[in-house]
Every structure is written in C-alpha cells, then in structure tokens.
Design a protein around this motif. Structure first.
Motif, PDB file in Angstrom:
ATOM      1  N   LEU A 164       2.362  -0.847   4.141  1.00 55.74           N
ATOM      2  CA  LEU A 164       2.786  -2.193   4.549  1.00 55.74           C
ATOM      3  C   LEU A 164       1.628  -3.179   4.536  1.00 55.74           C
ATOM      4  CD1 LEU A 164       5.275  -1.428   7.464  1.00 55.74           C
ATOM      5  CD2 LEU A 164       5.707  -1.632   5.018  1.00 55.74           C
ATOM      6  N   ALA A 165       0.411  -2.682   4.518  1.00 52.29           N
ATOM      7  CA  ALA A 165      -0.775  -3.542   4.433  1.00 52.29           C
ATOM      8  C   ALA A 165      -1.837  -2.804   3.649  1.00 52.29           C
ATOM      9  CB  ALA A 165      -1.298  -3.879   5.833  1.00 52.29           C
ATOM     10  N   ALA A 166      -2.588  -3.554   2.846  1.00 53.74           N
ATOM     11  CA  ALA A 166      -3.714  -2.969   2.094  1.00 53.74           C
ATOM     12  C   ALA A 166      -4.496  -4.097   1.436  1.00 53.74           C
ATOM     13  CB  ALA A 166      -3.212  -1.992   1.018  1.00 53.74           C
ATOM     14  N   GLY A 167      -5.807  -3.952   1.425  1.00 57.91           N
ATOM     15  CA  GLY A 167      -6.653  -4.921   0.732  1.00 57.91           C
ATOM     16  C   GLY A 167      -6.533  -6.331   1.275  1.00 57.91           C
ATOM     17  N   GLY A 168      -6.216  -6.470   2.550  1.00 57.35           N
ATOM     18  CA  GLY A 168      -6.102  -7.797   3.153  1.00 57.35           C
ATOM     19  C   GLY A 168      -4.746  -8.445   2.940  1.00 57.35           C
ATOM     20  N   MET A 169      -3.847  -7.729   2.272  1.00 57.63           N
ATOM     21  CA  MET A 169      -2.495  -8.272   2.026  1.00 57.63           C
ATOM     22  C   MET A 169      -1.474  -7.475   2.835  1.00 57.63           C
ATOM     23  SD  MET A 169      -2.607  -8.821  -2.103  1.00 57.63           S
ATOM     24  CE  MET A 169      -3.155  -7.176  -2.485  1.00 57.63           C
ATOM     25  N   VAL A 170      -0.376  -8.144   3.149  1.00 60.78           N
ATOM     26  CA  VAL A 170       0.740  -7.448   3.787  1.00 60.78           C
ATOM     27  C   VAL A 170       1.929  -7.477   2.838  1.00 60.78           C
ATOM     28  CG1 VAL A 170      -0.088  -8.040   6.109  1.00 60.78           C
ATOM     29  CG2 VAL A 170       1.663  -9.464   5.018  1.00 60.78           C
ATOM     30  N   LEU A 171       2.925  -6.683   3.170  1.00 60.54           N
ATOM     31  CA  LEU A 171       4.120  -6.555   2.317  1.00 60.54           C
ATOM     32  C   LEU A 171       4.649  -7.935   1.904  1.00 60.54           C
ATOM     33  CD1 LEU A 171       5.923  -4.172   1.350  1.00 60.54           C
ATOM     34  CD2 LEU A 171       7.441  -4.717   3.259  1.00 60.54           C
ATOM     35  N   GLY A 172       4.906  -8.115   0.628  1.00 62.06           N
ATOM     36  CA  GLY A 172       5.432  -9.387   0.127  1.00 62.06           C
ATOM     37  C   GLY A 172       4.350 -10.274  -0.463  1.00 62.06           C
ATOM     38  N   GLU A 173       3.089 -10.003  -0.157  1.00 63.08           N
ATOM     39  CA  GLU A 173       1.990 -10.787  -0.715  1.00 63.08           C
ATOM     40  C   GLU A 173       1.429 -10.057  -1.935  1.00 63.08           C
ATOM     41  OE1 GLU A 173       0.451 -12.493   3.652  1.00 63.08           O
ATOM     42  OE2 GLU A 173      -0.775 -11.048   2.546  1.00 63.08           O
ATOM     43  N   THR A 174       1.119 -10.795  -2.972  1.00 59.41           N
ATOM     44  CA  THR A 174       0.542 -10.161  -4.154  1.00 59.41           C
ATOM     45  C   THR A 174      -0.866 -10.667  -4.433  1.00 59.41           C
ATOM     46  OG1 THR A 174       1.728 -11.798  -5.461  1.00 59.41           O
ATOM     47  CG2 THR A 174       2.693  -9.601  -5.346  1.00 59.41           C
ATOM     48  N   ASN A 175      -1.219 -11.757  -3.793  1.00 60.57           N
ATOM     49  CA  ASN A 175      -2.588 -12.266  -3.890  1.00 60.57           C
ATOM     50  C   ASN A 175      -3.162 -12.329  -2.485  1.00 60.57           C
ATOM     51  OD1 ASN A 175      -2.737 -12.911  -6.738  1.00 60.57           O
ATOM     52  ND2 ASN A 175      -1.170 -14.435  -6.259  1.00 60.57           N
ATOM     53  N   GLU A 195     -12.186 -15.467  11.601  1.00 59.71           N
ATOM     54  CA  GLU A 195     -11.886 -14.614  10.447  1.00 59.71           C
ATOM     55  C   GLU A 195     -12.732 -13.332  10.491  1.00 59.71           C
ATOM     56  OE1 GLU A 195     -11.221 -16.530   6.812  1.00 59.71           O
ATOM     57  OE2 GLU A 195     -11.775 -14.788   5.605  1.00 59.71           O
ATOM     58  N   ASP A 196     -12.076 -12.215  10.261  1.00 60.34           N
ATOM     59  CA  ASP A 196     -12.756 -10.912  10.235  1.00 60.34           C
ATOM     60  C   ASP A 196     -13.217 -10.662   8.803  1.00 60.34           C
ATOM     61  OD1 ASP A 196     -13.588  -8.309  10.341  1.00 60.34           O
ATOM     62  OD2 ASP A 196     -11.587  -7.452  10.659  1.00 60.34           O
ATOM     63  N   THR A 197     -14.521 -10.731   8.580  1.00 56.47           N
ATOM     64  CA  THR A 197     -15.037 -10.549   7.218  1.00 56.47           C
ATOM     65  C   THR A 197     -15.379  -9.089   6.946  1.00 56.47           C
ATOM     66  OG1 THR A 197     -17.262 -11.067   8.003  1.00 56.47           O
ATOM     67  CG2 THR A 197     -15.965 -12.898   7.102  1.00 56.47           C
ATOM     68  N   SER A 198     -15.118  -8.202   7.920  1.00 60.60           N
ATOM     69  CA  SER A 198     -15.415  -6.781   7.709  1.00 60.60           C
ATOM     70  C   SER A 198     -14.284  -6.125   6.909  1.00 60.60           C
ATOM     71  CB  SER A 198     -15.577  -6.068   9.056  1.00 60.60           C
ATOM     72  OG  SER A 198     -14.303  -5.773   9.592  1.00 60.60           O
ATOM     73  N   ASP A 199     -14.515  -4.886   6.510  1.00 60.79           N
ATOM     74  CA  ASP A 199     -13.500  -4.156   5.737  1.00 60.79           C
ATOM     75  C   ASP A 199     -12.313  -3.718   6.601  1.00 60.79           C
ATOM     76  OD1 ASP A 199     -12.894  -3.316   3.049  1.00 60.79           O
ATOM     77  OD2 ASP A 199     -13.066  -1.254   3.762  1.00 60.79           O
ATOM     78  N   ASN A 200     -12.436  -3.869   7.923  1.00 59.39           N
ATOM     79  CA  ASN A 200     -11.289  -3.531   8.781  1.00 59.39           C
ATOM     80  C   ASN A 200     -10.033  -4.290   8.360  1.00 59.39           C
ATOM     81  OD1 ASN A 200     -12.663  -1.754  10.483  1.00 59.39           O
ATOM     82  ND2 ASN A 200     -13.388  -3.405  11.802  1.00 59.39           N
ATOM     83  N   ALA A 201     -10.226  -5.578   7.992  1.00 62.61           N
ATOM     84  CA  ALA A 201      -9.084  -6.428   7.641  1.00 62.61           C
ATOM     85  C   ALA A 201      -8.382  -5.940   6.370  1.00 62.61           C
ATOM     86  CB  ALA A 201      -9.541  -7.869   7.472  1.00 62.61           C
ATOM     87  N   ASN A 202      -9.076  -5.106   5.591  1.00 65.23           N
ATOM     88  CA  ASN A 202      -8.489  -4.578   4.348  1.00 65.23           C
ATOM     89  C   ASN A 202      -7.765  -3.246   4.555  1.00 65.23           C
ATOM     90  OD1 ASN A 202      -9.575  -6.695   2.782  1.00 65.23           O
ATOM     91  ND2 ASN A 202     -11.561  -5.657   2.749  1.00 65.23           N
ATOM     92  N   SER A 203      -7.743  -2.770   5.787  1.00 64.78           N
ATOM     93  CA  SER A 203      -7.190  -1.430   6.061  1.00 64.78           C
ATOM     94  C   SER A 203      -5.791  -1.248   5.484  1.00 64.78           C
ATOM     95  CB  SER A 203      -7.103  -1.188   7.574  1.00 64.78           C
ATOM     96  OG  SER A 203      -8.366  -0.882   8.110  1.00 64.78           O
ATOM     97  N   ILE A 204      -5.544  -0.021   5.079  1.00 68.52           N
ATOM     98  CA  ILE A 204      -4.189   0.371   4.687  1.00 68.52           C
ATOM     99  C   ILE A 204      -3.394   0.657   5.964  1.00 68.52           C
ATOM    100  CG2 ILE A 204      -2.855   2.236   3.618  1.00 68.52           C
ATOM    101  CD1 ILE A 204      -5.220   2.461   1.574  1.00 68.52           C
ATOM    102  N   GLY A 205      -2.204   0.074   6.053  1.00 67.91           N
ATOM    103  CA  GLY A 205      -1.298   0.355   7.171  1.00 67.91           C
ATOM    104  C   GLY A 205      -0.068   1.064   6.623  1.00 67.91           C
TER     105      GLY A 205
END
Ligand SMILES: [Zn+2]
Length: 346
Positions: free
Chosen positions: A160-171, A188-198
């Motif tokens: 449902l989340a990955a690479g800073g995007m959530v479901l429905g977002e492609t960019n 804004e969280d500039t760490s890799d935490n925000a890119n976590s896979i959910g």
C-alpha cells in the motif's frame, strides 16, 4: 505377525494423512531484534514471508534463523521484503542468508547514492546477497503467495506504500499534502523511513498491517482523503512506536484491536504513540517486544504483555496465530507462558 504389522502401517498412514489434511493456521512471529524489525509470516500452505531482517551481525540473523528453522519448522524463507535501507531492517539480510536459504528479495528500489542515513556496507552486502535479483515493489503490487486467490480463507499480501508513494500514486507527490479538518503536518522527513514499504496482509476476514518505519506525513496520505488500508485486526505499530510516526489520523483509521510494538529497551514505544493507541475505540491489547526503560510503568503496557522486561534479555518473541477459518486468533509470548485469544472483527 505380518498382518498385524500391515494393520499397524495402515493406521500410521491414516494418521499421517489426517494430520497433513488438517487445516493449518496462519502464523506471524514478531522476532525480538531489540529495536529493529523482523516479522515472519507463515501461511497455512507453509509458505513464508519475512518482512525485514534486523540489525547487521550474528545476533539478529541467529534469532530469525532459530524462529524460522526450529520454531516454525521452515526449510527456507520464500519471500523477504526489506521495507527500507536503514541498518535495523536490511542489516541482517546477508548474515541470515548464510543460515537459511532466502528465495526472493523485494525492496523499494536500490538507492542511486548512499544517503547520510544509510550505511554503504549494508547496501553492498545486500547487493552481494541478492546478485541483482531483488524485485522493486510499487504501491498496488502483491507478494506472489501460493494460492493467494483460492479458498474461503485465502491469503494476500498487498503493497500500500513504497518509495514515498501510497496506493493510487504513480509519481512522487509532495510529501506534505494538506488533507483533513485537523491536518497537522510534521517537517518533511528526508530520511528513507518515508520510503518504507507498507504491507496489508489479509487472511480470510483477518487483516494485519505492517508499515515498516513510515512516518507522519506519508501516514496521513494513507488515511486521507481516503482510508486506503481500512480497519485492521492487528497493527504492527509503525517505526517501533516512535512519535515521529503513528499519526493519529492513520492509527484511528486502522483502529486495531491488537497493537504490537517492535521496540527495544531504549528505542521506540514512545509516550505519544502509546497514548494514541490507548485511546483507540477498538483497542483491547497493546503488546511490546521490550519495556521502554526510558519511561514510566504508566507509559508501558501491562507487564504480562511485554516479551522482554530487562535490557539484558533472552530475545523472547511474540507469536500470533490465526485460526484456519480466520475467525479468531491467539497472541502468545511462549517464553512467558502468556496466551490470549481474540475474535476477528468481520
Ligand atoms: Zn527501524
């Protein structure tokens, strides 16, 4: 004599066929990696999905291998998801792969450059281990679990989340997107935490969400303008229970009955998150892998639901076992002989 022996063999065969035909549970092991993450899911078909691998070094790899080989009785890890590139998640991948075969790796994409919150040696070790075979996950993808679309209690694991995007977002959208009446962003969280896979795991009527170390602003997008996760039975509390995560907007949208915090003795299970969880409408039980030694008893869950009380610990795990019909589940801390049963919500 021969007749008696053959009767004996037939009865053994009959017993084995009954045992192997018995419906199986779906099990989730929350392995203590002392403030890292290592969540092992074993489906009724015996297929395994490990989400995160703990810290570098032998300790966490050995604990995960023990849970997989000795406790769950696995021969291999079928799928291993690294939610993001921090050392408490990717660090154990290389040493673990020397203790148990790992068939498929998934992540949110190898970093083009090593950011200040990553360690080059961990990424290099992961690259050596995966040999270019790791699969990049995007929101909407599914981990290809066997039989994931069959049967009354089918299993699916959806990103449902990955690479800073959530479901429905492609960019990649701006991380902070105003939404909701009480919208309160954090910087804004500039760490890799925000890119976590959910990942949302669904087994029949049972739902479990593991959001890795997702942080506040991305969590808001998971819940607003639309609740993309839905309500869940069990929530692996984001980011070890840190207050930079666990935005009440998301946590209230998930509204779990059971919350499990993969905290360490001095990491995570923070007071703000604990208060958010305690106030939920549906919450029944909060479990912690570790007592937070930095806060009071009142800001920790009841002692019986803490797998490891002391800093010098045995690495006790928490086990969740969902019945074959998915209508109930049991949470246990085997080392403490604690076990409680809950009803699935729907
Ligand atoms: Zn972490």
């Amino acid at each position: 004599m021969i007749k008696r022996l053959s009767l004996y063999l037939i009865s053994i065969l009959f017993f084995v066929s009954i045992v192997s035909a018995a419906p199986q549970t779906l099990d989730i092991y929350f392995i203590d990696v002392e403030g890292g993450a290592a969540t092992l899911i074993v489906t009724p078909a015996g297929e395994s999905l490990l989400i995160d691998t703990g810290f570098p070094g032998d300790r966490d790899a050995q604990r995960i291998a023990h849970a997989a080989l000795e406790v769950a009785g696995l021969k291999q890890i079928d799928h291993c998801v690294i939610t993001h590139w921090h050392r408490d998640h990717v660090g154990g991948a290389a040493p673990l792969s020397k203790l148990i075969p790992i068939k498929h790796f998934y992540d949110h994409g190898l970093p083009a450059t090593i950011a200040s919150d990553m360690q080059a040696e961990n990424i290099e070790a992961y690259k050596l281990t995966t040999q270019g075979t790791s699969i990049t996950l995007k929101p909407g993808d599914r981990i290809p679990l066997q039989g994931s679309t069959r049967g009354p209690a089918s299993v699916s694991a959806r990103v449902l989340a990955a690479g800073g995007m959530v479901l429905g977002e492609t960019n990649r959208e701006p991380q902070v997107r105003p939404c909701g009446e009480n919208f309160q962003p954090k910087p804004e969280d500039t760490s890799d935490n925000a890119n976590s896979i959910g990942i949302l795991l669904v087994f029949g009527g049972f739902k479990f969400f593991d959001g890795g170390d997702l942080t506040w602003n991305v969590e808001n997008r998971l819940a607003c303008p639309r609740n993309l996760v839905g309500s869940v039975d069990v929530f692996q509390v984001d980011h070890h229970g840190n207050d930079s995560s666990n935005n009440p907007v998301l946590v209230q949208a998930l509204n779990p009955r059971v919350a499990i915090i993969n905290s360490g003795p001095r990491k995570g299970a923070e007071p703000g998150t604990f208060a958010t969880l305690s106030k939920l409408r549906a919450i029944d039980s909060i479990y912690q892998l570790h007592r937070n030694l930095r806060t009071s008893d009142g800001e920790n869950t009841t002692s019986a639901y803490i797998a490891n009380e002391a800093e010098a610990c045995q690495g006790n795990f928490i086990k969740l076992s969902v019945a074959a019909d998915s209508k109930s589940y049991t949470v246990s801390i085997p080392a403490r002989q604690i076990s409680r049963r809950y009803q699935t919500r729907r």
